[in-house]
Design an enzyme around this catalytic site. Structure first.
Site, PDB file in Angstrom:
ATOM      1  N   ASN A  23       1.122  -3.478 -15.842  1.00 51.71           N
ATOM      2  CA  ASN A  23       0.406  -4.550 -15.144  1.00 51.71           C
ATOM      3  C   ASN A  23      -0.416  -5.432 -16.078  1.00 51.71           C
ATOM      4  OD1 ASN A  23       1.672  -3.909 -12.800  1.00 51.71           O
ATOM      5  ND2 ASN A  23      -0.047  -2.786 -11.906  1.00 51.71           N
ATOM      6  N   ARG A 122       1.726  -9.196   1.709  1.00 52.71           N
ATOM      7  CA  ARG A 122       1.125  -9.329   0.371  1.00 52.71           C
ATOM      8  C   ARG A 122       0.761 -10.812   0.162  1.00 52.71           C
ATOM      9  NH1 ARG A 122       3.857  -5.641  -4.258  1.00 52.71           N
ATOM     10  NH2 ARG A 122       1.896  -6.186  -5.219  1.00 52.71           N
ATOM     11  N   ASP A 125      -3.229 -15.954  -0.745  1.00 51.97           N
ATOM     12  CA  ASP A 125      -4.160 -17.024  -0.357  1.00 51.97           C
ATOM     13  C   ASP A 125      -5.338 -17.155  -1.318  1.00 51.97           C
ATOM     14  OD1 ASP A 125      -4.635 -14.402   1.034  1.00 51.97           O
ATOM     15  OD2 ASP A 125      -6.537 -15.371   1.467  1.00 51.97           O
ATOM     16  N   ARG A 399      11.666  -0.151 -12.711  1.00 51.62           N
ATOM     17  CA  ARG A 399      10.871  -1.379 -12.836  1.00 51.62           C
ATOM     18  C   ARG A 399       9.584  -1.109 -13.607  1.00 51.62           C
ATOM     19  NH1 ARG A 399       8.553  -3.119  -7.927  1.00 51.62           N
ATOM     20  NH2 ARG A 399       7.328  -4.266  -9.412  1.00 51.62           N
TER      21      ARG A 399
HETATM   22  N1  EPU Z   1      -4.948  -9.910  -1.082  1.00 50.66           N
HETATM   23  C1  EPU Z   1      -5.160 -10.938  -0.182  1.00 50.66           C
HETATM   24  N2  EPU Z   1      -5.013 -12.216  -0.640  1.00 50.66           N
HETATM   25  C2  EPU Z   1      -4.679 -12.491  -1.921  1.00 50.66           C
HETATM   26  C3  EPU Z   1      -4.461 -11.449  -2.831  1.00 50.66           C
HETATM   27  C4  EPU Z   1      -4.602 -10.159  -2.371  1.00 50.66           C
HETATM   28  O1  EPU Z   1      -5.469 -10.714   0.974  1.00 50.66           O
HETATM   29  O2  EPU Z   1      -4.573 -13.683  -2.251  1.00 50.66           O
HETATM   30  C5  EPU Z   1      -5.122  -8.522  -0.627  1.00 50.66           C
HETATM   31  C6  EPU Z   1      -3.823  -7.727  -0.696  1.00 50.66           C
HETATM   32  O3  EPU Z   1      -3.066  -7.884   0.480  1.00 50.66           O
HETATM   33  C7  EPU Z   1      -4.338  -6.317  -0.923  1.00 50.66           C
HETATM   34  C8  EPU Z   1      -5.608  -6.521  -1.753  1.00 50.66           C
HETATM   35  O4  EPU Z   1      -5.980  -7.865  -1.557  1.00 50.66           O
HETATM   36  O5  EPU Z   1      -4.709  -5.765   0.321  1.00 50.66           O
HETATM   37  C9  EPU Z   1      -5.455  -6.281  -3.266  1.00 50.66           C
HETATM   38  O6  EPU Z   1      -4.362  -7.020  -3.772  1.00 50.66           O
HETATM   39  P1  EPU Z   1      -4.265  -7.474  -5.303  1.00 50.66           P
HETATM   40  O7  EPU Z   1      -4.219  -8.945  -5.328  1.00 50.66           O
HETATM   41  O8  EPU Z   1      -5.350  -6.792  -6.079  1.00 50.66           O
HETATM   42  O9  EPU Z   1      -2.852  -6.898  -5.711  1.00 50.66           O
HETATM   43  P2  EPU Z   1      -1.735  -7.577  -6.604  1.00 50.66           P
HETATM   44  O10 EPU Z   1      -2.385  -8.378  -7.657  1.00 50.66           O
HETATM   45  O11 EPU Z   1      -0.705  -8.223  -5.766  1.00 50.66           O
HETATM   46  C10 EPU Z   1      -1.682  -5.703  -8.391  1.00 50.66           C
HETATM   47  C11 EPU Z   1      -0.635  -4.792  -8.955  1.00 50.66           C
HETATM   48  C12 EPU Z   1      -0.275  -3.727  -7.928  1.00 50.66           C
HETATM   49  C13 EPU Z   1      -1.535  -2.987  -7.483  1.00 50.66           C
HETATM   50  C14 EPU Z   1      -2.620  -3.959  -7.024  1.00 50.66           C
HETATM   51  C15 EPU Z   1      -3.951  -3.296  -6.739  1.00 50.66           C
HETATM   52  C16 EPU Z   1       0.590  -6.198 -10.443  1.00 50.66           C
HETATM   53  C17 EPU Z   1       1.836  -6.959 -10.706  1.00 50.66           C
HETATM   54  N3  EPU Z   1       0.534  -5.547  -9.298  1.00 50.66           N
HETATM   55  O12 EPU Z   1      -1.086  -6.318  -7.255  1.00 50.66           O
HETATM   56  O13 EPU Z   1       0.559  -2.830  -8.614  1.00 50.66           O
HETATM   57  O14 EPU Z   1      -1.231  -2.115  -6.420  1.00 50.66           O
HETATM   58  O15 EPU Z   1      -2.845  -4.961  -8.045  1.00 50.66           O
HETATM   59  O16 EPU Z   1      -4.416  -2.614  -7.867  1.00 50.66           O
HETATM   60  O17 EPU Z   1      -0.320  -6.180 -11.258  1.00 50.66           O
HETATM   61  C18 EPU Z   1       2.275  -1.263  -8.887  1.00 50.66           C
HETATM   62  O18 EPU Z   1       2.119  -1.352 -10.118  1.00 50.66           O
HETATM   63  O19 EPU Z   1       2.968  -0.378  -8.361  1.00 50.66           O
HETATM   64  C19 EPU Z   1       1.625  -2.233  -8.028  1.00 50.66           C
HETATM   65  C20 EPU Z   1       2.013  -2.446  -6.782  1.00 50.66           C
END
Ligand code: EPU
Length: 430
Positions: A23, A122, A125, A399
């Site tokens: 990540n 996911r 926003d 992945r």
């Molecule tokens: N969320 C929103 N709006 C947004 C962004 C996020 O409502 O604009 C919500 C999501 O729905 C979730 C929470 O905020 O409920 C946290 O989401 P986050 O944005 O932190 O997750 P992400 O950036 O999409 C990354 C990792 C994930 C990991 C999460 C949390 C990457 C590519 N992915 O996702 O990793 O679960 O942070 O730590 O960095 C994995 O590696 O298996 C994986 C899924």
């Protein structure tokens, strides 16, 4: 179909090396778009998400050269194209970092909506809220996200994130490093990979302060220039192997880690009766006795990581007593539970809560990986199980885990990759 076949029930012994953090890598590769010159990126994990992102940069016109197994030179100086090809980008969640990086570099970006593991909704926003606050117009048409800075360049501003989001924090950082003026991100995420992205960008000339706290300040600079950077070790890969030792028993030195990043995982394993000894850049994990129950709630860092939730569930299935898991980040991250039940686990799920009644053992079964970490958890269950476990849809696992079969075989696991061409045909038809 390609599957993993595991003959379980063997304790694990020896040493295992941890690769670079997925990540962090998936944000640092797009960040190379902001750099005028050659970025040498070291300690890249050899996983399909990394290959995909490097291919996307090449399609955009970057010069990508492999230096050795874990090092690439990326030169994006000559890219003129801000439209990301659809087919590659849809396969990967982290393609959303291309929006922030291209906006930062060109003031415009055209990127397909992200793919990745399915945990319910996911949304992005908060990413978009940040880009709009910095002066971009963002809309979705023709299957693409179109983002354009109204005056050609992003403008620094103050952004409060309504939700602590790893992706939004890193994406806004990417959009801000070359912006006009100061950007302040409040309620920022604090994961180790956020600090790593900031360190990468700062080493190339950016001015980012406060990464790792909940307020990050980014003073825009005119240009970034090339350099060499080594990615941090993968906290979740290390945690996964620690959980494997906890479930299967044995004694393994997990090497090339930052023990501080593992404390949230170590603490839970200690509560469950697993010995974990911290060394400078390794942890020794030993489990000989019975596992005891505990409760786990996933939270943003430094809380217990959601990306370790299925793996710790696999261990708790074998712990004496009743354990409760509360998923605090994603709406639907229990899709693996049915597969665990086929192996004899007793789990009830109600919304974000899973109640696990520990059982004596898993029994081998034919199961399917449904996402990356769920797949890793199924491998753990298979290693601890009595009998043979076959895991299909392993592309999910590959992945994010470099050489998982070789690494586990190196600590005594009986796991191999099996290709069955007939089932491949069936899978295509079905
Ligand atoms: N969320 C929103 N709006 C947004 C962004 C996020 O409502 O604009 C919500 C999501 O729905 C979730 C929470 O905020 O409920 C946290 O989401 P986050 O944005 O932190 O997750 P992400 O950036 O999409 C990354 C990792 C994930 C990991 C999460 C949390 C990457 C590519 N992915 O996702 O990793 O679960 O942070 O730590 O960095 C994995 O590696 O298996 C994986 C899924």
């Amino acid at each position: 179909m390609t599957k993993y076949v595991i003959h379980g029930g063997k304790p694990l012994y020896g040493e295992i090396d941890i690769s670079g953090a997925k990540n962090a890598a998936v944000a640092i590769i797009p960040a190379a778009l902001l750099v005028d010159g050659v970025c040498r990126i070291e300690n890249l994990p050899q996983i399909s998400d990394v290959t995909l992102l490097l291919n996307i940069l090449q399609e955009l016109g970057a010069d990508v050269r492999t230096v050795n197994r874990t090092t690439v030179d990326v030169d994006c100086s000559h890219i003129r194209n801000a439209r990301v090809p659809e087919e590659l980008a849809r396969k990967i969640r982290a393609s959303y970092y291309l929006i922030g990086a291209l906006l930062g570099r060109f003031g415009s970006a055209e990127v397909p909506p992200p793919g990745g593991c399915d945990f319910g909704g996911r949304p992005i926003d908060q990413h978009i809220k940040g880009f709009v606050a910095m002066g971009a117009n963002v809309d979705v048409r023709g299957g693409y996200i179109h983002a354009k800075a109204a005056n050609g360049r992003m403008t620094g501003t103050q952004i409060y994130l309504d939700i602590v989001s790893v992706g939004a924090t890193m994406n806004i950082m990417l959009a801000a490093v070359l912006a006009d003026g100061l950007t302040i991100i409040e309620n920022a995420a604090k994961e180790p990979h956020i600090v790593d992205l900031a360190n990468f960008l700062n080493s190339m000339g950016a001015e980012i302060m406060g990464a790792g706290t909940d307020v990050i300040k980014i003073r825009g600079v005119e240009r970034l220039s090339g350099g060499t950077y080594s990615i941090i070790p993968d906290q979740i890969e290390a945690g996964t192997y620690m959980a494997a030792v906890a479930a299967a028993g044995g004694e393994v030195l997990v090497k090339n880690v930052i023990p501080k990043h593992l404390e949230c995982i170590t603490a839970k394993l200690l509560e469950m009766g697993v010995d974990v000894e911290e060394r400078d850049d390794a942890v020794l994990v030993r489990r000989t006795g019975k596992l005891t129950r505990t409760n786990v709630k996933t939270l943003p860092y430094p809380g217990f990581p959601t990306d370790m939730q299925p793996q710790i569930a696999a261990v708790l299935c074998l712990a004496e007593g009743t354990s409760v898991i509360t998923e605090g980040v994603w709406d639907n991250r229990y899709r693996y539970v049915d597969e665990f039940r086929r192996m004899g686990a007793q789990i009830q799920v109600d919304g974000k809560i899973a109640v696990i009644e520990g059982v004596e053992k898993f029994t081998g079964a034919r199961i399917q990986a449904c996402d990356l970490r769920a797949g890793a958890a199924m491998v753990i269950a298979g290693l601890a199980a009595q009998g043979t476990t076959e895991i299909g849809r392993i592309h999910h696992i590959e992945r994010g885990y470099e050489d998982i079969v070789r690494k586990l075989s190196g600590i005594g696991a009986d796991i191999r990759v099996v290709v069955t061409p007939d089932e491949d045909k069936q899978a295509q038809v079905g």
